[in-house]
Design a protein around this motif. Structure first.
Motif, PDB file in Angstrom:
ATOM      1  N   UNK A 192       0.858  -1.187   0.000  1.00 56.38           N
ATOM      2  CA  UNK A 192       0.000   0.000   0.000  1.00 56.38           C
ATOM      3  C   UNK A 192       0.897   1.241   0.000  1.00 56.38           C
ATOM      4  N   UNK A 193       0.688   2.160  -0.949  1.00 57.69           N
ATOM      5  CA  UNK A 193       1.583   3.315  -1.066  1.00 57.69           C
ATOM      6  C   UNK A 193       1.299   4.414  -0.042  1.00 57.69           C
ATOM      7  N   UNK A 194       1.358   4.057   1.230  1.00 59.21           N
ATOM      8  CA  UNK A 194       1.137   5.058   2.271  1.00 59.21           C
ATOM      9  C   UNK A 194       2.148   6.195   2.123  1.00 59.21           C
ATOM     10  N   UNK A 195       1.663   7.403   2.237  1.00 59.63           N
ATOM     11  CA  UNK A 195       2.507   8.602   2.248  1.00 59.63           C
ATOM     12  C   UNK A 195       3.175   8.905   0.903  1.00 59.63           C
ATOM     13  N   UNK A 196       2.921   8.100  -0.140  1.00 60.91           N
ATOM     14  CA  UNK A 196       3.550   8.403  -1.427  1.00 60.91           C
ATOM     15  C   UNK A 196       3.035   9.723  -1.985  1.00 60.91           C
ATOM     16  N   UNK A 197       1.731   9.978  -1.837  1.00 56.85           N
ATOM     17  CA  UNK A 197       1.175  11.243  -2.324  1.00 56.85           C
ATOM     18  C   UNK A 197       1.901  12.417  -1.673  1.00 56.85           C
ATOM     19  N   UNK A 198       2.077  12.352  -0.360  1.00 57.25           N
ATOM     20  CA  UNK A 198       2.766  13.436   0.352  1.00 57.25           C
ATOM     21  C   UNK A 198       4.221  13.555  -0.095  1.00 57.25           C
ATOM     22  N   UNK A 199       4.848  12.414  -0.363  1.00 60.96           N
ATOM     23  CA  UNK A 199       6.238  12.422  -0.818  1.00 60.96           C
ATOM     24  C   UNK A 199       6.351  13.118  -2.169  1.00 60.96           C
ATOM     25  N   UNK A 200       5.461  12.779  -3.103  1.00 64.48           N
ATOM     26  CA  UNK A 200       5.494  13.394  -4.425  1.00 64.48           C
ATOM     27  C   UNK A 200       5.201  14.890  -4.323  1.00 64.48           C
ATOM     28  N   UNK A 201       4.225  15.229  -3.486  1.00 64.49           N
ATOM     29  CA  UNK A 201       3.896  16.638  -3.282  1.00 64.49           C
ATOM     30  C   UNK A 201       5.117  17.414  -2.794  1.00 64.49           C
ATOM     31  N   UNK A 202       5.862  16.829  -1.875  1.00 59.89           N
ATOM     32  CA  UNK A 202       7.071  17.483  -1.353  1.00 59.89           C
ATOM     33  C   UNK A 202       8.105  17.676  -2.455  1.00 59.89           C
ATOM     34  N   UNK A 203       8.292  16.648  -3.301  1.00 58.30           N
ATOM     35  CA  UNK A 203       9.263  16.771  -4.391  1.00 58.30           C
ATOM     36  C   UNK A 203       8.858  17.884  -5.354  1.00 58.30           C
ATOM     37  N   UNK A 204       7.587  17.940  -5.669  1.00 65.82           N
ATOM     38  CA  UNK A 204       7.108  18.970  -6.588  1.00 65.82           C
ATOM     39  C   UNK A 204       7.265  20.361  -5.993  1.00 65.82           C
ATOM     40  N   UNK A 205       6.985  20.493  -4.694  1.00 66.03           N
ATOM     41  CA  UNK A 205       7.121  21.795  -4.045  1.00 66.03           C
ATOM     42  C   UNK A 205       8.572  22.245  -4.011  1.00 66.03           C
ATOM     43  N   UNK A 206       9.480  21.311  -3.779  1.00 62.19           N
ATOM     44  CA  UNK A 206      10.905  21.659  -3.770  1.00 62.19           C
ATOM     45  C   UNK A 206      11.363  22.097  -5.156  1.00 62.19           C
ATOM     46  N   UNK A 207      10.854  21.424  -6.180  1.00 61.43           N
ATOM     47  CA  UNK A 207      11.201  21.806  -7.546  1.00 61.43           C
ATOM     48  C   UNK A 207      10.642  23.184  -7.879  1.00 61.43           C
ATOM     49  N   UNK A 208       9.388  23.436  -7.516  1.00 60.30           N
ATOM     50  CA  UNK A 208       8.780  24.743  -7.784  1.00 60.30           C
ATOM     51  C   UNK A 208       9.525  25.861  -7.061  1.00 60.30           C
ATOM     52  N   UNK A 209       9.911  25.585  -5.831  1.00 59.52           N
ATOM     53  CA  UNK A 209      10.643  26.588  -5.055  1.00 59.52           C
ATOM     54  C   UNK A 209      11.986  26.912  -5.726  1.00 59.52           C
ATOM     55  N   UNK A 210      12.645  25.878  -6.213  1.00 60.61           N
ATOM     56  CA  UNK A 210      13.933  26.090  -6.881  1.00 60.61           C
ATOM     57  C   UNK A 210      13.739  26.896  -8.166  1.00 60.61           C
ATOM     58  N   UNK A 211      12.682  26.588  -8.919  1.00 58.53           N
ATOM     59  CA  UNK A 211      12.415  27.300 -10.166  1.00 58.53           C
ATOM     60  C   UNK A 211      12.116  28.774  -9.903  1.00 58.53           C
ATOM     61  N   UNK A 212      11.402  29.045  -8.819  1.00 63.05           N
ATOM     62  CA  UNK A 212      11.110  30.450  -8.488  1.00 63.05           C
ATOM     63  C   UNK A 212      12.398  31.235  -8.255  1.00 63.05           C
ATOM     64  N   UNK A 213      13.420  30.578  -7.753  1.00 60.71           N
ATOM     65  CA  UNK A 213      14.696  31.236  -7.469  1.00 60.71           C
ATOM     66  C   UNK A 213      15.660  31.168  -8.652  1.00 60.71           C
ATOM     67  N   UNK A 214      15.390  30.247  -9.590  1.00 56.77           N
ATOM     68  CA  UNK A 214      16.267  30.056 -10.757  1.00 56.77           C
ATOM     69  C   UNK A 214      15.380  29.864 -11.986  1.00 56.77           C
ATOM     70  N   UNK A 215      14.903  30.980 -12.546  1.00 57.79           N
ATOM     71  CA  UNK A 215      13.938  30.911 -13.636  1.00 57.79           C
ATOM     72  C   UNK A 215      14.457  30.160 -14.858  1.00 57.79           C
ATOM     73  N   UNK A 216      15.771  30.234 -15.090  1.00 60.73           N
ATOM     74  CA  UNK A 216      16.328  29.595 -16.278  1.00 60.73           C
ATOM     75  C   UNK A 216      16.223  28.080 -16.217  1.00 60.73           C
ATOM     76  N   UNK A 217      16.065  27.528 -15.018  1.00 62.75           N
ATOM     77  CA  UNK A 217      15.986  26.074 -14.885  1.00 62.75           C
ATOM     78  C   UNK A 217      14.770  25.520 -15.614  1.00 62.75           C
TER      79      UNK A 217
END
Length: 243
Positions: A21-46
């Motif tokens: 059962x993929x417990x917490x996978x949704x939260x894990x993916x959400x965290x990865x996406x948020x970290x990527x979005x945060x990085x993009x906000x600071x580095x637009x060229x990425x």
């Protein structure tokens, strides 16, 4: 018991098969996406770059995407779907899974304890939905990613119906598929296939095998899984068990 789940999160569209059962996978993916979005906000060229970038300290997802992009000679966002598949696979393996298939819009990461078949969808090509790849479990973990200039929404500057890359990691396979598909140029189907394979030859150290389909023409390089006939119409990335 095999568990099947669908995870939808903006651009992320995951079809999951696992023996846990993929417990917490949704939260894990959400965290990865948020970290990527945060990085993009600071580095637009990425987000916008079509070439590899040099990065300093960055989240794991960013580092994996950039390493894949550097191998393939493309922008880091070309590896985003495959990287999320790869991270999700590792997350479930770390939680005791023995059988996992993560299909993120056709960019697949898998580790299994039995053979599976992946169907090939290649647009209007006559091969589409009629052949599949038999993936031997001993060869996994594996990344299987497809880029197309005629199917789907991902950016491609070529006109291949499908460029499917088999690699040890789906992040790498994703970036390589984009790079090779960008070279799907020419006037005849056979010429386009040859141009793709020529580009693949330059990147050969990073993959196990590549299959290119353009109309009625197809070609391979390296070692692709065994081709088998399938008796059902499949969509990009559909996987079903061998019984």
């Amino acid at each position: 018991m095999m568990i099947k789940r669908r995870i939808l999160m903006d651009e992320t569209d995951i079809t999951l098969q696992s023996d846990v059962e993929p417990h917490h996978l949704f939260d894990f993916i959400l965290k990865q996406r948020e970290e990527l979005k945060r990085y993009i906000r600071m580095h637009n060229d990425f987000q916008m770059s079509l070439e590899p970038l040099k990065i300093d300290k960055a989240p794991v997802i960013v580092e994996i995407m950039e390493k894949a992009a550097d191998k393939a000679g493309v922008g880091p966002m070309a590896a985003v779907a495959g990287t999320i598949s790869q991270l999700s696979l590792n997350f479930l393996l770390n939680h005791g899974a023995k059988y996992v298939i993560v299909d993120n819009g056709g960019d697949i990461a898998l580790k299994t304890n039995k053979d599976v078949i992946m169907g090939l969808y290649a647009g209007e090509s006559s091969l589409s939905g009629k052949i599949g790849f038999k993936i031997k479990y001993q060869k996994t973990p594996m990344g299987i990613c497809t880029s197309s200039g005629t199917v789907g929404h991902s950016i491609s500057f070529g006109k291949a119906d499908s460029v499917t890359v088999f690699s040890s990691k789906s992040s790498t396979a994703d970036a390589l598929a984009t790079s090779i598909a960008n070279h799907a140029t020419g006037n005849e189907d056979g010429e386009i296939v040859e141009n793709c394979l020529a580009k693949a030859e330059e990147l050969r150290e990073y993959f196990r095998g590549v299959m290119v389909v353009v109309g009625e023409a197809a070609g391979t390089i390296g070692k692709i899984p065994k081709l088998v006939e399938t008796d059902k119409k499949v969509v990009l990335g559909d996987i079903f068990d061998v019984y």
